[in-house]
Design a protein around this motif. Structure first.
Motif, PDB file in Angstrom:
ATOM      1  N   ALA A 166       0.835  -1.202   0.000  1.00  0.00           N
ATOM      2  CA  ALA A 166       0.000   0.000   0.000  1.00  0.00           C
ATOM      3  C   ALA A 166       0.874   1.258   0.000  1.00  0.00           C
ATOM      4  N   LEU A 167       2.008   1.188   0.673  1.00  0.00           N
ATOM      5  CA  LEU A 167       2.933   2.315   0.680  1.00  0.00           C
ATOM      6  C   LEU A 167       3.449   2.585  -0.733  1.00  0.00           C
ATOM      7  N   SER A 168       3.730   1.524  -1.487  1.00  0.00           N
ATOM      8  CA  SER A 168       4.169   1.680  -2.882  1.00  0.00           C
ATOM      9  C   SER A 168       3.074   2.325  -3.723  1.00  0.00           C
ATOM     10  N   GLN A 169       1.834   1.923  -3.504  1.00  0.00           N
ATOM     11  CA  GLN A 169       0.724   2.490  -4.263  1.00  0.00           C
ATOM     12  C   GLN A 169       0.510   3.964  -3.925  1.00  0.00           C
ATOM     13  N   ILE A 170       0.684   4.324  -2.670  1.00  0.00           N
ATOM     14  CA  ILE A 170       0.548   5.720  -2.252  1.00  0.00           C
ATOM     15  C   ILE A 170       1.639   6.566  -2.901  1.00  0.00           C
ATOM     16  N   ALA A 171       2.873   6.058  -2.900  1.00  0.00           N
ATOM     17  CA  ALA A 171       3.988   6.789  -3.499  1.00  0.00           C
ATOM     18  C   ALA A 171       3.793   6.944  -5.005  1.00  0.00           C
ATOM     19  N   ALA A 172       3.329   5.890  -5.667  1.00  0.00           N
ATOM     20  CA  ALA A 172       3.112   5.958  -7.111  1.00  0.00           C
ATOM     21  C   ALA A 172       2.000   6.943  -7.443  1.00  0.00           C
ATOM     22  N   ALA A 173       0.949   6.962  -6.650  1.00  0.00           N
ATOM     23  CA  ALA A 173      -0.152   7.898  -6.906  1.00  0.00           C
ATOM     24  C   ALA A 173       0.299   9.342  -6.702  1.00  0.00           C
ATOM     25  N   ALA A 220       3.363  10.484  -7.077  1.00  0.00           N
ATOM     26  CA  ALA A 220       4.279  10.834  -8.157  1.00  0.00           C
ATOM     27  C   ALA A 220       3.550  10.998  -9.478  1.00  0.00           C
ATOM     28  N   ASP A 221       2.491  10.250  -9.679  1.00  0.00           N
ATOM     29  CA  ASP A 221       1.748  10.305 -10.939  1.00  0.00           C
ATOM     30  C   ASP A 221       1.001  11.621 -11.100  1.00  0.00           C
ATOM     31  N   GLY A 222       0.752  12.318 -10.012  1.00  0.00           N
ATOM     32  CA  GLY A 222       0.048  13.597 -10.079  1.00  0.00           C
ATOM     33  C   GLY A 222       0.930  14.763 -10.473  1.00  0.00           C
ATOM     34  N   VAL A 223       2.220  14.536 -10.640  1.00  0.00           N
ATOM     35  CA  VAL A 223       3.145  15.615 -10.992  1.00  0.00           C
ATOM     36  C   VAL A 223       3.146  15.803 -12.507  1.00  0.00           C
ATOM     37  N   ASP A 224       3.141  17.060 -12.957  1.00  0.00           N
ATOM     38  CA  ASP A 224       3.184  17.348 -14.395  1.00  0.00           C
ATOM     39  C   ASP A 224       4.518  16.894 -14.980  1.00  0.00           C
ATOM     40  N   GLY A 225       4.462  16.273 -16.153  1.00  0.00           N
ATOM     41  CA  GLY A 225       5.666  15.819 -16.833  1.00  0.00           C
ATOM     42  C   GLY A 225       5.973  14.359 -16.596  1.00  0.00           C
ATOM     43  N   VAL A 226       5.220  13.699 -15.739  1.00  0.00           N
ATOM     44  CA  VAL A 226       5.436  12.282 -15.439  1.00  0.00           C
ATOM     45  C   VAL A 226       4.514  11.464 -16.330  1.00  0.00           C
ATOM     46  N   SER A 227       5.119  10.517 -17.083  1.00  0.00           N
ATOM     47  CA  SER A 227       4.286   9.705 -17.972  1.00  0.00           C
ATOM     48  C   SER A 227       4.059   8.292 -17.452  1.00  0.00           C
ATOM     49  N   GLY A 228       4.881   7.807 -16.559  1.00  0.00           N
ATOM     50  CA  GLY A 228       4.708   6.483 -15.974  1.00  0.00           C
ATOM     51  C   GLY A 228       5.464   6.386 -14.665  1.00  0.00           C
ATOM     52  N   VAL A 229       4.931   5.607 -13.727  1.00  0.00           N
ATOM     53  CA  VAL A 229       5.539   5.517 -12.400  1.00  0.00           C
ATOM     54  C   VAL A 229       5.552   4.071 -11.930  1.00  0.00           C
ATOM     55  N   LYS A 230       6.653   3.680 -11.304  1.00  0.00           N
ATOM     56  CA  LYS A 230       6.745   2.412 -10.581  1.00  0.00           C
ATOM     57  C   LYS A 230       7.308   2.739  -9.206  1.00  0.00           C
ATOM     58  N   ALA A 231       6.833   2.046  -8.195  1.00  0.00           N
ATOM     59  CA  ALA A 231       7.332   2.263  -6.843  1.00  0.00           C
ATOM     60  C   ALA A 231       7.515   0.924  -6.150  1.00  0.00           C
ATOM     61  N   ALA A 232       8.593   0.812  -5.407  1.00  0.00           N
ATOM     62  CA  ALA A 232       8.874  -0.377  -4.613  1.00  0.00           C
ATOM     63  C   ALA A 232       9.209   0.083  -3.201  1.00  0.00           C
ATOM     64  N   SER A 245      12.470   2.176   3.342  1.00  0.00           N
ATOM     65  CA  SER A 245      12.626   3.092   2.218  1.00  0.00           C
ATOM     66  C   SER A 245      11.638   2.774   1.103  1.00  0.00           C
ATOM     67  N   THR A 246      11.452   3.782   0.256  1.00  0.00           N
ATOM     68  CA  THR A 246      10.624   3.656  -0.937  1.00  0.00           C
ATOM     69  C   THR A 246      11.415   4.186  -2.114  1.00  0.00           C
ATOM     70  N   ILE A 247      11.465   3.410  -3.175  1.00  0.00           N
ATOM     71  CA  ILE A 247      12.153   3.827  -4.389  1.00  0.00           C
ATOM     72  C   ILE A 247      11.087   4.068  -5.459  1.00  0.00           C
ATOM     73  N   VAL A 248      11.041   5.297  -5.942  1.00  0.00           N
ATOM     74  CA  VAL A 248      10.081   5.686  -6.974  1.00  0.00           C
ATOM     75  C   VAL A 248      10.857   5.887  -8.271  1.00  0.00           C
ATOM     76  N   THR A 249      10.452   5.174  -9.313  1.00  0.00           N
ATOM     77  CA  THR A 249      11.061   5.326 -10.630  1.00  0.00           C
ATOM     78  C   THR A 249       9.983   5.828 -11.578  1.00  0.00           C
ATOM     79  N   PHE A 250      10.256   6.974 -12.189  1.00  0.00           N
ATOM     80  CA  PHE A 250       9.257   7.528 -13.107  1.00  0.00           C
ATOM     81  C   PHE A 250       9.893   7.762 -14.468  1.00  0.00           C
ATOM     82  N   SER A 251       9.041   7.802 -15.471  1.00  0.00           N
ATOM     83  CA  SER A 251       9.514   8.108 -16.824  1.00  0.00           C
ATOM     84  C   SER A 251       8.898   9.426 -17.259  1.00  0.00           C
ATOM     85  N   THR A 252       9.688  10.172 -18.041  1.00  0.00           N
ATOM     86  CA  THR A 252       9.252  11.470 -18.502  1.00  0.00           C
ATOM     87  C   THR A 252       9.825  11.731 -19.895  1.00  0.00           C
TER      88      THR A 252
END
Length: 191
Positions: free
Chosen positions: A118-125, A127-139, A144-151
């Motif tokens: 659930a923490l990964s889903q919260i982090a991905a959500a 990050a996904d709300g930021v302008d310029g982000v086209s895809g997000v993965k979170a672990a 710790s939480t690692i967020v990887t996004f594509s732009t």
């Protein structure tokens, strides 16, 4: 209401029991064969197998119950059984984060927890709300939480900083017992 207690660490008893049963059956089979060989010959220097035409039986026929390779295999099996026992007793990795929550006076023990999924889903959500982000993965783990996004943006450092700030703000609004650290990685995607 569920009577199941929150477990901060999962038990590993199921896999350990399966491995222990396999090792137990193997040990019982080898013990039975050793006792049968000792009873039939009256000596521990008896061959592992009786007369047979298979290649495995002929190769094992050169070994005796008190030979070094047979004793080494027995020691390895005993060591594997001990490792399985230790892994079965010790708990697994932590997968639940504690969350501070104020309870009423009439509620005795009030415990709130959040799984790392659930923490990964919260982090991905977040990050996904930021302008310029086209895809997000979170672990996530407990620490710790690692967020990887594509732009598609070439200079992604401002977007990375905004994603990190967004995820940190979301985490601080939850009020964890221990807030996990946030690491953000960016990948450039083709637009």
């Amino acid at each position: 209401m569920s009577t199941r207690l929150l477990r901060k660490r999962p038990s590993r008893i199921g896999p350990a029991v399966v491995v222990a049963l396999v090792l137990l059956l193997l040990a019982v089979g080898l013990g039975w064969a050793a006792i049968a060989a000792f009873v039939s010959t009256g000596s521990v220097t008896a061959a592992l197998t009786g007369p047979s035409g298979s290649a495995v039986a002929e190769a094992a026929g050169n070994l005796h119950w008190n030979s070094a390779p047979v004793i080494a295999v027995g020691a390895v099996l005993a060591l594997l059984g001990l490792i399985a026992l230790i892994l079965g007793i010790s708990p697994g990795a932590r997968r639940i984060l504690g969350v501070r929550a104020d309870g009423s006076d009439h509620i005795g023990d009030f415990e709130v927890a959040l799984p790392t999924s659930a923490l990964s889903q919260i982090a991905a959500a977040a990050a996904d709300g930021v302008d310029g982000v086209s895809g997000v993965k979170a672990a996530s783990s407990v620490k710790s939480t690692i967020v990887t996004f594509s732009t598609p943006i070439r200079d992604h450092e401002p977007v990375r900083a905004e994603v990190e700030a967004s995820v940190r703000n979301r985490f601080t609004s939850i009020s964890f017992d221990r807030t996990p650290t946030v690491k953000v990685q960016a990948r450039r995607s083709q637009s």
